[in-house]
Motif scaffolding. Structure first.
Motif, short mmCIF file in Angstrom:
data_model
loop_
_atom_site.label_atom_id
_atom_site.label_comp_id
_atom_site.label_asym_id
_atom_site.label_seq_id
_atom_site.Cartn_x
_atom_site.Cartn_y
_atom_site.Cartn_z
N TYR A 274 0.86 -1.18 0.00
CA TYR A 274 0.00 0.00 0.00
C TYR A 274 0.90 1.23 0.00
N HIS A 275 0.48 2.26 -0.72
CA HIS A 275 1.21 3.52 -0.79
C HIS A 275 0.62 4.46 0.28
N PRO A 276 1.44 4.92 1.24
CA PRO A 276 0.91 5.71 2.36
C PRO A 276 0.79 7.20 2.03
N CYS A 277 0.09 7.91 2.91
CA CYS A 277 -0.10 9.36 2.74
C CYS A 277 0.48 10.09 3.95
N PRO A 278 1.55 10.86 3.78
CA PRO A 278 2.18 11.52 4.94
C PRO A 278 1.34 12.62 5.56
N ASP A 296 3.56 -7.49 1.74
CA ASP A 296 4.77 -8.27 1.45
C ASP A 296 5.98 -7.36 1.27
N LEU A 297 5.71 -6.10 1.02
CA LEU A 297 6.73 -5.11 0.73
C LEU A 297 6.25 -3.80 1.32
N VAL A 298 7.09 -3.13 2.09
CA VAL A 298 6.72 -1.85 2.71
C VAL A 298 7.10 -0.72 1.76
N TRP A 299 6.11 0.08 1.40
CA TRP A 299 6.37 1.31 0.68
C TRP A 299 6.36 2.47 1.67
N MET A 300 7.22 3.44 1.41
CA MET A 300 7.26 4.68 2.17
C MET A 300 6.86 5.84 1.26
N GLN A 301 6.34 6.91 1.88
CA GLN A 301 6.23 8.23 1.23
C GLN A 301 6.54 9.25 2.31
N THR A 302 7.55 10.10 2.07
CA THR A 302 8.09 10.89 3.17
C THR A 302 8.24 12.38 2.86
N GLY A 308 14.71 19.21 3.83
CA GLY A 308 13.88 19.12 5.02
C GLY A 308 13.18 17.79 5.18
N SER A 309 13.13 16.98 4.11
CA SER A 309 12.49 15.66 4.19
C SER A 309 13.47 14.55 4.54
N VAL A 310 14.76 14.83 4.58
CA VAL A 310 15.75 13.76 4.71
C VAL A 310 15.67 13.05 6.05
N ALA A 311 15.73 13.80 7.15
CA ALA A 311 15.74 13.16 8.47
C ALA A 311 14.46 12.36 8.69
N GLN A 312 13.33 12.93 8.30
CA GLN A 312 12.05 12.23 8.43
C GLN A 312 12.05 10.94 7.62
N SER A 313 12.63 10.97 6.43
CA SER A 313 12.70 9.79 5.58
C SER A 313 13.50 8.68 6.25
N ALA A 322 12.51 -1.89 11.70
CA ALA A 322 12.41 -2.46 13.06
C ALA A 322 11.19 -3.36 13.23
N ALA A 323 10.28 -3.32 12.26
CA ALA A 323 9.05 -4.12 12.37
C ALA A 323 9.37 -5.61 12.29
N GLU A 324 8.56 -6.40 12.95
CA GLU A 324 8.67 -7.85 12.88
C GLU A 324 7.40 -8.43 12.31
N PRO A 325 7.53 -9.44 11.44
CA PRO A 325 8.76 -9.99 10.89
C PRO A 325 9.41 -9.01 9.91
N PRO A 326 10.70 -9.20 9.61
CA PRO A 326 11.37 -8.30 8.67
C PRO A 326 10.70 -8.34 7.29
N LEU A 327 10.66 -7.18 6.65
CA LEU A 327 10.08 -7.04 5.31
C LEU A 327 10.99 -6.17 4.45
N PRO A 328 10.96 -6.35 3.13
CA PRO A 328 11.66 -5.40 2.27
C PRO A 328 11.02 -4.01 2.39
N VAL A 329 11.85 -2.98 2.38
CA VAL A 329 11.37 -1.60 2.52
C VAL A 329 11.92 -0.76 1.37
N VAL A 330 11.03 0.01 0.73
CA VAL A 330 11.42 0.90 -0.36
C VAL A 330 10.73 2.24 -0.16
N ASN A 331 11.46 3.33 -0.29
CA ASN A 331 10.82 4.65 -0.28
C ASN A 331 10.25 4.87 -1.68
N SER A 332 8.93 4.71 -1.80
CA SER A 332 8.28 4.75 -3.12
C SER A 332 7.99 6.17 -3.59
#
Length: 532
Positions: A274-278, A296-302, A308-313, A322-332
């Motif tokens: 799912y694509h999130p909404c910041p 199955d795959l974590v998408w980010m939107q930051t 100014g978006s770097v630290a938040q990202s 840090a989530a369990e179980p581990p999942l692939p993470v991509v900043n989409s």
């Protein structure tokens, strides 16, 4: 078109009313397995069904509408990369077990008529040559616009008929030729079903049918699914409503149910996200859907706030990892190049390398202009973010340099790398994100040093990197290449002899920096021998 070249077997059924439910089709493959897949109606009024070509032989199709068909496939299937997410792993693999490095571009409006087929094909080949592996696109129900606007049209048509009685077969027939071009080039489509607020416009049952159309036509291709874009987002004019949290929660619940049905319907169980909404402090898929939906795959939107978006990202990346179980993470989605007159190529490189060395499974690039295939006009979707023509945006340097980053990592065992910030001195923290990043293994190490221009000045420039050292190296001889992340050129190579302390200092070149220039740099380190 010849779907067999893409590893797909297609059969034709009888004539059908496009407004009627096309039903399903059961396919018996040459090895005797059965596949149940939704059927669909083409623009010629005939039913169709598609399955993946898995082996030479006879494929028997039985449509629930009552017709049957047999297709002979004498040749073995062509090679392709169908992706899977293995439980407990932080990266994707193909079905042969090979790690897959996600390097994506953002083409939400890939099916728009603002790009003709020839120009679209040129962009596909450009990105493939540059080193991209994924394209993120939306199946007709686009962001930053509404139903039946000219902005969202393809050939004057929309993905649904004007009376919303059924998906428009001609639109889908035209759209999937674009999708086929992406797959033929070896790029993986990450298909977003719709932007969140269309659930309010079409209702749950039409959106479910929309997804059945997607699965029927495209599940046999090597694709991934994103259930919806900016899950929870109502219409833009609702963002100031007093009961906004309730509206968001309702949409998240309804989209989660649609995602569950997608999983039950897709016979190939493609990876789902799912694509999130910041806007709602949802920076990852997990923030957005919580335990309501399986991913199955974590998408980010930051965000799109330049540096100014770097630290938040990076905090969101840490949280997702840090989530369990581990999942692939991509900043989409983060800081499209050129958006709001910011987020230059310097920042694109910094985002790519900080995420990759922070443990991401890949990274998604985007450029203002390309995501909507804008023509540099005030009536373009999302023109408030900037009016760059898409063909100009396609040639921005950040895209080539993101693709280069993927090619450089592909020469290493990147999937074995772990974040290793203590392996370099000084190193970035979430409070000071523009210092060096480090990841690696016992025999490989990658360090990325962001450009001096991103750091706070000491004497007009930053002096934070007057010295740069590697730490926690295994004793022995290491080859250290100083690599230009803008070109891939090796500026210097050092034979580093590391003793039991595990420390080595990069030889200085200037009183204010140990690197060739104040620009950003990579150190790619390989162990070549143990200590004598």
């Amino acid at each position: 078109m010849d779907w067999s070249t893409l590893g797909v077997v297609q059969a034709l059924g009888g004539g059908a009313d496009p407004a009627a439910d096309p039903g399903t089709c059961r396919v018996t493959t040459p090895d005797g397995h059965t596949v149940d897949i939704p059927a669909f109606t083409g623009a010629d009024g005939r039913l169709r069904a598609r399955v993946r070509h898995t082996a030479p032989g006879t494929y028997e199709f039985t449509f629930s509408a009552g017709t049957t068909a047999t297709v002979e496939m004498p040749a073995p299937p062509p090679p392709r990369r169908d992706l899977t997410a293995r439980p407990g792993e932080r990266f994707l693999r193909d079905e042969n077990g090979q790690p897959f490095l996600w390097v994506a571009d953002t083409w939400w409006y890939a099916f728009s008529e603002r790009a003709d087929d020839a120009a679209f094909a040129e962009l596909v080949q450009l990105r493939r040559t540059q080193g991209f592996t994924v394209v993120q696109l939306v199946a007709g129900l686009y962001p930053e616009t509404t139903a039946f606007t000219p902005q969202a049209a393809t050939g004057g048509r929309w993905s649904w008929t004007p009376d919303l009685s059924h998906p428009d077969p001609q639109w889908w027939d035209d759209a999937e030729r674009r999708l086929a071009a992406v797959v033929a080039a070896g790029l993986t489509p990450a298909v977003v079903g719709a932007w969140s607020y269309y659930l309010l416009d079409l209702g749950d049952e039409r959106i479910r049918r929309h997804w059945r159309e997607i699965i029927a036509r495209w599940a046999a291709l090597p694709v991934l699914w994103c259930v919806c874009g900016e899950v929870g987002l109502p219409h833009y004019d609702e963002l100031t409503a007093d009961d906004l949290p309730d509206r968001v929660a309702d949409l998240v619940t309804r989209w989660s149910a649609i995602g569950a049905e997608l999983r039950r319907t897709d016979p190939y169980q493609r990876p789902v996200t799912y694509h999130p909404c910041p806007a709602f402090r949802h920076h990852t898929s997990l923030d957005a859907v919580g335990d309501q939906a399986e991913v199955d795959l974590v998408w980010m939107q930051t965000g799109h706030a330049d540096r100014g978006s770097v630290a938040q990202s990076l905090r969101a990346l840490d949280q997702a990892r840090a989530a369990e179980p581990p999942l692939p993470v991509v900043n989409s989605e983060v800081c499209y190049e050129g958006i709001a007159a910011g987020s230059s190529a310097t920042l694109q490189r910094m985002l790519f390398w900080s995420h990759m060395l922070g443990g991401a499974a890949g990274h998604t690039y985007g450029a203002q202009g390309i995501w909507a295939f804008a023509r540099g006009r005030a009536d373009d979707p999302g023109d408030v973010w900037g009016t760059t023509d898409w063909q100009e945006a396609a040639r921005l340097p950040g895209a080539a340099q993101t693709g280069l980053g993927g090619r450089l990592l592909s020469e290493l065992r990147w999937w074995e790398h772990r974040p290793w910030q203590s392996g370099v001195a000084p190193y970035a923290t979430r409070e000071s994100p523009f210092l060096p990043y480090c990841a690696g293994t016992g025999t490989e190490r990658v360090v990325y040093v962001p450009a001096n221009s991103l750091r706070e000045p000491t004497i007009g420039i930053s002096l934070a990197l007057r010295t740069l050292g590697l730490r926690e190296l295994g004793a022995g001889t290491w080859r250290v290449d100083v690599v230009n992340p803008r070109t891939g050129a090796v500026a210097a190579t050092h034979a580093a002899r590391v003793d039991a302390t595990g420390e080595w200092e990069l030889p200085g070149t200037h009183f204010a920096t140990s690197l060739p220039t104040f620009e950003d740099w990579l150190l790619i380190c390989r162990k070549e021998g143990d200590a004598a």
